[in-house]
Design a protein around this motif. Structure first.
Motif, short mmCIF file in Angstrom:
data_model
loop_
_atom_site.label_atom_id
_atom_site.label_comp_id
_atom_site.label_asym_id
_atom_site.label_seq_id
_atom_site.Cartn_x
_atom_site.Cartn_y
_atom_site.Cartn_z
N ASN A 1 14.52 -2.27 -7.76
CA ASN A 1 15.34 -3.17 -8.62
C ASN A 1 15.17 -4.67 -8.30
N ALA A 2 13.95 -5.16 -7.92
CA ALA A 2 13.76 -6.60 -7.47
C ALA A 2 14.09 -7.53 -8.51
N THR A 3 14.69 -8.69 -8.16
CA THR A 3 15.02 -9.57 -9.31
C THR A 3 13.79 -10.01 -10.29
N ASP A 4 12.76 -9.93 -9.74
CA ASP A 4 11.48 -10.36 -10.45
C ASP A 4 10.87 -9.13 -11.28
N TRP B 1 6.78 -1.28 -7.25
CA TRP B 1 7.62 -1.28 -6.08
C TRP B 1 8.89 -2.35 -6.54
N ALA B 2 8.65 -3.24 -7.52
CA ALA B 2 9.74 -3.98 -8.04
C ALA B 2 10.58 -3.03 -9.21
N GLY C 1 14.48 13.50 -6.69
CA GLY C 1 14.84 12.02 -6.42
C GLY C 1 14.05 11.01 -5.88
N LEU C 2 12.80 10.89 -6.15
CA LEU C 2 12.01 9.99 -5.76
C LEU C 2 11.89 8.82 -6.49
N GLY C 3 11.05 7.90 -6.27
CA GLY C 3 11.06 6.70 -7.16
C GLY C 3 9.77 6.48 -8.06
N ALA C 4 9.52 5.13 -8.50
CA ALA C 4 8.43 4.84 -9.19
C ALA C 4 7.09 4.89 -8.43
N LEU C 5 7.17 4.60 -7.00
CA LEU C 5 5.92 4.39 -6.37
C LEU C 5 5.37 5.86 -6.07
N ASP C 6 6.31 6.85 -6.14
CA ASP C 6 5.71 8.08 -5.77
C ASP C 6 4.89 8.74 -7.04
N LEU C 7 5.23 8.00 -8.24
CA LEU C 7 4.67 8.42 -9.35
C LEU C 7 3.25 7.70 -9.52
N ALA D 1 0.82 -1.34 -0.07
CA ALA D 1 -0.09 0.00 -0.02
C ALA D 1 0.61 1.41 0.15
N LEU D 2 0.21 2.49 -0.53
CA LEU D 2 0.87 3.69 -0.33
C LEU D 2 1.06 4.26 0.99
#
Length: 382
Positions: free
Chosen positions: A298-301, A293-294, A65-71, A4-5
């Protein structure tokens, strides 16, 4: 595991939704259809003031400098109202490509203006009769004293909002390579017909256009595949936003549409249809959150997560729009209601930078279920 966010991200969603409501929801999309393109710049400016355009840009070049979840909340809310513009292409594809493969000089020259909302970047990749990963380009990049000169034609290029830079691919001596080309150096452009009238696609011609090499020469396909993981995760969020709005408007219509002296929402067939839409929505949302999240961690999957989400959500969005039209009945086909806009957007996204078939094959490859790439592609799409 909870995907969840965060509370801060949900609060930001609330702010974005308020801004979208202030824009009168799908009114901007309808303005573009009627020919008023000024609304695209107005919307981008407003998002920039809220800090949206700075989210994926690193702090070293004036970003957050935020990530994919923030988008995720951003694209869910812009997808909810079918907001026209190049937010997806710029923030979820061009920025990751520049951040991952650009030189310090290239980042310093372009990313601060992206973060401030003054600049947008589009992707000029497809060529006539070519797939997402063609064996060769007819577009050629020849070396010059100052860099490269590109000659060729690119089609299906998103141009709404007048991007000032294109990231494009061309054949070099080392193989397929990525280049940055200024929009002002495009020799000519021709607008194309688009099913989704809130979008604009063009065919552009390059004639000895100066090109700035992005990343290592000969690695365009591999770099684009990496960038598409970010893009598809964001695209899934946008489609989830559209599905959410479809469920909401369909449920509301079922409450007010009266037939046989009672709301049609009391009929079992209508109830089941809306419940099935809701179930698909929640499945899509879970897949979308996990894909983001992945990518961020940078999760392996991450390849399997992103491509499985894209393949499911692309079809689910189309089904939700079609089911909504069916529940609305004949009026659902008319331009009076917004439902038809969502169906057009869903169909537009079905094959946008890759098809459902591409995503399914990429998922199978990433899970080592299928190791041989299709003959029509030069490289696997995982």
């Amino acid at each position: 595991m909870d995907f969840a966010l965060s509370e801060e991200q949900e609060l930001f969603r609330t702010a974005i939704r308020k801004y979208m409501n202030d824009l009168d929801r799908t009114a901007f999309a309808r303005s573009v259809i009627s020919g008023n393109l000024d609304v695209v710049a107005n919307a981008t400016s407003g998002l920039a003031e809220m800090g949206v355009t700075a989210i994926p840009v690193s702090e070293e070049v004036d970003g957050l400098g935020l990530g994919a979840l923030d988008l995720v909340p951003v694209f869910e809310e812009t997808g909810r109202v079918l907001l026209p513009g190049l937010q997806l292409e710029t923030l979820a594809l061009a920025v990751p490509l520049l951040e991952s493969f650009g030189t310090p000089a290239q980042k310093a020259a372009r990313l601060p203006s992206v973060a401030s909302g003054e600049s947008s970047v589009s992707i000029a990749w497809y060529e006539r009769d070519g797939s997402l990963f063609p064996n060769s380009f007819s577009c050629i990049a020849g070396k010059t004293e100052s860099g490269y000169a590109l000659t060729g034609t690119k089609t299906l290029v998103p141009v709404i909002g007048d991007p000032d830079t294109f990231i494009t691919g061309a054949q070099t001596a080392e193989g397929k390579s990525l280049f940055l080309v200024k929009a002002s150096d495009v020799a000519s452009s021709r607008m194309l017909s688009v099913l989704d009238e809130t979008q604009q696609l063009a065919e552009i011609t390059l004639n000895q256009a100066p090109g700035e090499l992005l990343g290592e020469p000969g690695h365009a396909a591999e770099m684009l595949k990496e960038g598409l993981l970010h893009f598809n995760a964001a695209l899934c969020s946008s489609m989830v936003g559209g599905m959410d709005e479809l469920v909401k408007m369909t449920a509301e219509y079922a409450k007010i549409r009266v037939q046989f002296n009672q709301p049609i929402g009391r009929f079992q067939a209508i109830k089941h249809g809306i419940v099935n839409m809701k179930l698909d929505l929640e499945t899509a949302r879970s897949l979308s959150y996990y894909a983001a999240w992945a990518v961020e961690t940078n999760a392996t999957d991450k390849a399997a997560a992103v491509h499985s989400a894209r393949s499911f959500i692309s079809k689910a969005f189309i089904k939700a729009a079609a089911d909504s039209i069916q529940i609305h009945g004949g009026i659902g086909f008319t331009e009076e209601l917004d439902v038809q806009l969502y169906l057009k957007r869903a169909r537009y996204y079905e094959n946008y930078f890759g098809s459902v078939r591409d995503s399914r094959r990429a998922t199978a490859q990433s899970l080592e279920w299928h190791s041989t790439p299709a003959k029509r592609d030069a490289v696997p799409v995982s």
